[in-house]
Design an enzyme around this catalytic site. Structure first.
Site, PDB file in Angstrom:
ATOM      1  N   HIS A 152      -7.021  -6.633   0.075  1.00  0.00           N
ATOM      2  CA  HIS A 152      -5.953  -5.529  -0.028  1.00  0.00           C
ATOM      3  C   HIS A 152      -5.035  -5.870   0.844  1.00  0.00           C
ATOM      4  O   HIS A 152      -3.874  -5.141   0.914  1.00  0.00           O
ATOM      5  CB  HIS A 152      -6.713  -4.047   0.264  1.00  0.00           C
ATOM      6  CG  HIS A 152      -5.610  -3.128  -0.037  1.00  0.00           C
ATOM      7  ND1 HIS A 152      -4.597  -2.854  -1.325  1.00  0.00           N
ATOM      8  CD2 HIS A 152      -5.416  -1.998   0.631  1.00  0.00           C
ATOM      9  CE1 HIS A 152      -4.164  -1.923  -0.863  1.00  0.00           C
ATOM     10  NE2 HIS A 152      -4.193  -1.158   0.246  1.00  0.00           N
ATOM     11  N   TYR A 191      -1.347  11.554   2.646  1.00  0.00           N
ATOM     12  CA  TYR A 191      -2.163  11.921   1.560  1.00  0.00           C
ATOM     13  C   TYR A 191      -2.035  13.213   1.024  1.00  0.00           C
ATOM     14  O   TYR A 191      -2.139  13.523  -0.097  1.00  0.00           O
ATOM     15  CB  TYR A 191      -3.799  11.322   1.916  1.00  0.00           C
ATOM     16  CG  TYR A 191      -3.803   9.991   1.861  1.00  0.00           C
ATOM     17  CD1 TYR A 191      -3.672   9.507   2.870  1.00  0.00           C
ATOM     18  CD2 TYR A 191      -4.525   9.536   0.681  1.00  0.00           C
ATOM     19  CE1 TYR A 191      -3.749   7.819   2.678  1.00  0.00           C
ATOM     20  CE2 TYR A 191      -4.899   8.029   0.870  1.00  0.00           C
ATOM     21  CZ  TYR A 191      -4.593   7.348   1.859  1.00  0.00           C
ATOM     22  OH  TYR A 191      -4.889   6.270   1.816  1.00  0.00           O
ATOM     23  N   ASP A 236       0.812  -1.213   0.182  1.00  0.00           N
ATOM     24  CA  ASP A 236      -0.028   0.066  -0.031  1.00  0.00           C
ATOM     25  C   ASP A 236       0.786   1.179   0.230  1.00  0.00           C
ATOM     26  O   ASP A 236       1.872   1.298  -1.013  1.00  0.00           O
ATOM     27  CB  ASP A 236      -0.931  -0.031   1.207  1.00  0.00           C
ATOM     28  CG  ASP A 236      -1.941   1.178   1.175  1.00  0.00           C
ATOM     29  OD1 ASP A 236      -3.031   0.994   0.400  1.00  0.00           O
ATOM     30  OD2 ASP A 236      -1.927   1.903   2.125  1.00  0.00           O
TER      31      ASP A 236
END
Lengths: 283, 291
Positions: B265, B209, B100
């Site tokens: 995931h 982010y 990730d």
């Protein structure tokens, strides 16, 4: 924290099976006012006294907001427009003008397409319209991060619950230019309304219906509106984009950008908003 | 399988404390966890790799018990800080596996210091400038959380005190989340939630982010020179599918891939045996092939 407005009365109006909260006053040809997120009819309180000198003013709480009902479904703008039309009919108004802001503007547009015979004038204040050619591109604007957040099912309710004042005050502040527009009690009125059971869900459902709204908007614009349309935007939000946006939906569009104004047009620039609405409704 | 002694440690670098777990002997591999997790994510992988490798799993800057710096969450700075961590352990050349967001950091490391990275394992990861934009495009099915995480202080304000709800949402969401909702227990999710509740943790985690626009520019520049070291792209059929492979193939020339089935995931936790076997085989085979 009074929400009393001199000369206006509060009542519930049945729109089919949905009860809508209406605040009504003044006399003259009828004008219905439709608020946006995260607000209620109270967003119009600064312009209602002026408008009511010349018109019968009906400010509604939308399905899912304020004191109106919050059913499980029916939050696409066509259904919400049907609420408004049914409410106006039950109040005895066959023909009327509409002014909508934000989500309320999307409802107003749907109303104009769905009940062409009933609408005399359409005023749109600062909002992107589903069906607009830039609708999808607009999702990339960092200021509309909340579209996708609100569209997520269930989680945002839990994150906002109990923090309505934080959410509402930040939401208003982040999109305002004239920060003198909101008194503390205004923000509390909106936050307490959002905190009322079912209202957060109701308001988020407005966003979850966007895919259907966009499909409807694309279909409707193939037969543009012929009634007079006024599109106003805050200089620091949708401003100059409003006229070209609405020209995709209607043949006769006036309006433009209001200087020194963010997204909250009727509260940031109430005098100019009232003046422009009155002159538009008179033409 | 032998039982190797595990070290829970901390090292001080120039401006950071790194908390990490280290176990095993052999060629070193650095494991970089994803968002919003910690090195705890590798707990099932480390015992499976430690017979053949020196396995090192740090908490990324801003996560777990590592420092939560004021700034420097762009992956260029994160990877530079990690390199100082690696060097402070006395290592110079390592294999790196990133899951990730850890994959974003692993790429930044490998792109800047290609001679110091023997192998890259790119697990269920995207890259800004090389495909992540599709995941961010909410008008076309992208995820809401990019905009939410990047929105500013409001994200911290809404999640504070609700960290379990938040982590649980991501790990168990029906799309992209765990294939088997029971593959990771609630007490394990609580572990991440508690880490995210520490002062500065939400700020740091969202900052990974908020720096995506910087990362996009850096990645675009690094991507001009494809990576030469062996790369293993690991996808999960219920996670990003083959998107990790499609992403890394744009910036690396020596890529093989594996797709893990019935997995969401989070393969390090949901399919640790399949993932560890793929990593061991990849590191062993490439080492032999390389002479």
């Amino acid at each position: 924290m009074s929400t009393k407005l001199e000369g206006f009365e509060h009542r519930m109006v049945m729109a089919g099976e949905v009860g809508l909260h209406a605040v009504i006053g003044g006399s003259g040809s009828p004008v219905v006012l439709l608020h946006g997120f995260p607000q209620t009819w109270w967003e119009w309180h600064k312009v209602m006294p002026e408008l009511s000198k010349h018109h019968t003013v009906i400010a509604l709480d939308l399905r899912g907001a304020g004191h109106s009902d919050k059913p499980q479904a029916g939050y696409d703008k066509a259904s919400m427009a049907a609420d408004v039309h049914a409410a106006m009919r039950s109040l005895g108004f066959a023909r009327y003008a509409v002014c909508g802001h934000d989500i309320g503007a999307m409802v107003a547009l749907a109303l104009a397409f769905q009940h062409r015979e009933a609408l005399t004038r359409l005023a749109i204040l600062d909002a992107p319209m589903p069906g607009w050619s830039q609708w999808e591109a607009n999702f990339a604007d960092p200021k509309v991060w909340h579209f996708a957040f609100h569209m997520r099912r269930d989680l945002p309710e839990l994150l906002i619950q109990g923090r309505e004042l934080t959410y509402v005050s930040t939401f208003l502040s982040d999109r305002a230019f004239n920060h003198g527009a909101f008194e503390h009690h205004d923000i509390e009125i909106f936050a307490r309304a959002l905190a009322q059971v079912g209202n957060t869900r109701g308001a988020l459902e407005w966003y979850r219906a966007f895919p259907l709204d966009h499909a409807n908007g694309l279909a409707w614009k193939k037969a543009p509106l012929t009634i007079p349309v006024m599109a106003l935007g805050g200089e620091h939000r949708y401003g100059e984009k409003m006229i070209p946006m609405l020209k995709e939906f209607a043949s006769s569009v006036v309006g433009g950008s209001i200087a020194g104004c963010g997204h909250w047009v009727p509260e940031e620039r109430p005098a100019e908003t009232a003046k422009r609405l009155l002159s538009f409704f008179e033409t | 399988m032998g039982h190797a002694a595990e070290t829970l440690g901390s090292v001080r670098t120039r401006d950071m404390r790194f908390a990490y777990t280290r176990v095993g002997q052999g060629t070193p591999i650095l494991l970089l966890h994803g968002w919003p997790q910690t090195s705890f994510a590798w707990r099932k992988i480390m015992p499976l790799l430690c017979n053949e490798h020196d396995v090192i799993a740090p908490d990324l800057p801003g996560f777990g018990y590592s420092s939560k710096p004021d700034s420097g969450f762009d992956k260029k700075t994160v990877s530079a800080r990690l390199r100082e961590f690696v060097q402070s352990l006395g290592l110079s050349r390592i294999a790196i596996a990133g899951h990730d967001l850890g994959g974003h950091v692993a790429f930044a490391y490998a792109a800047q210091w290609p001679d110091e990275v023997s192998h890259l394992v790119f697990i269920e990861s995207s890259l800004p400038a090389f495909g992540q934009e599709a995941g961010m495009d909410v008008a076309r099915g992208g995820s809401w959380h990019f905009g939410f995480n990047m929105a500013g202080d409001i994200s911290e304000e809404l999640v504070r005190g609700r960290e379990f709800l938040f982590v649980d949402h991501f790990m168990r969401r029906e799309k992209v989340g765990l294939f088997d909702a029971n593959a990771v227990g609630s007490s394990e999710i609580e572990h991440y939630a508690q880490a995210l509740a520490r002062p500065g943790a939400l700020r740091s985690s969202f900052s990974y982010y908020r720096t995506i626009p910087i990362d996009r520019e850096d990645n675009r520049a690094w991507g001009q020179t494809p990576l030469q070291m062996p790369v293993l792209a690991v996808g999960a059929d219920w996670g990003y599918g083959d998107a990790s492979s499609r992403t890394i193939r744009q910036v690396a020339s020596n890529v093989e891939d594996v797709l893990i089935e019935r997995c969401g995931h989070y393969p390090p936790e949901e399919r640790p045996h399949e993932l560890a076997a793929a990593i061991k085989q990849f590191l062993g085979r490439s080492r032999t092939a390389g002479g």
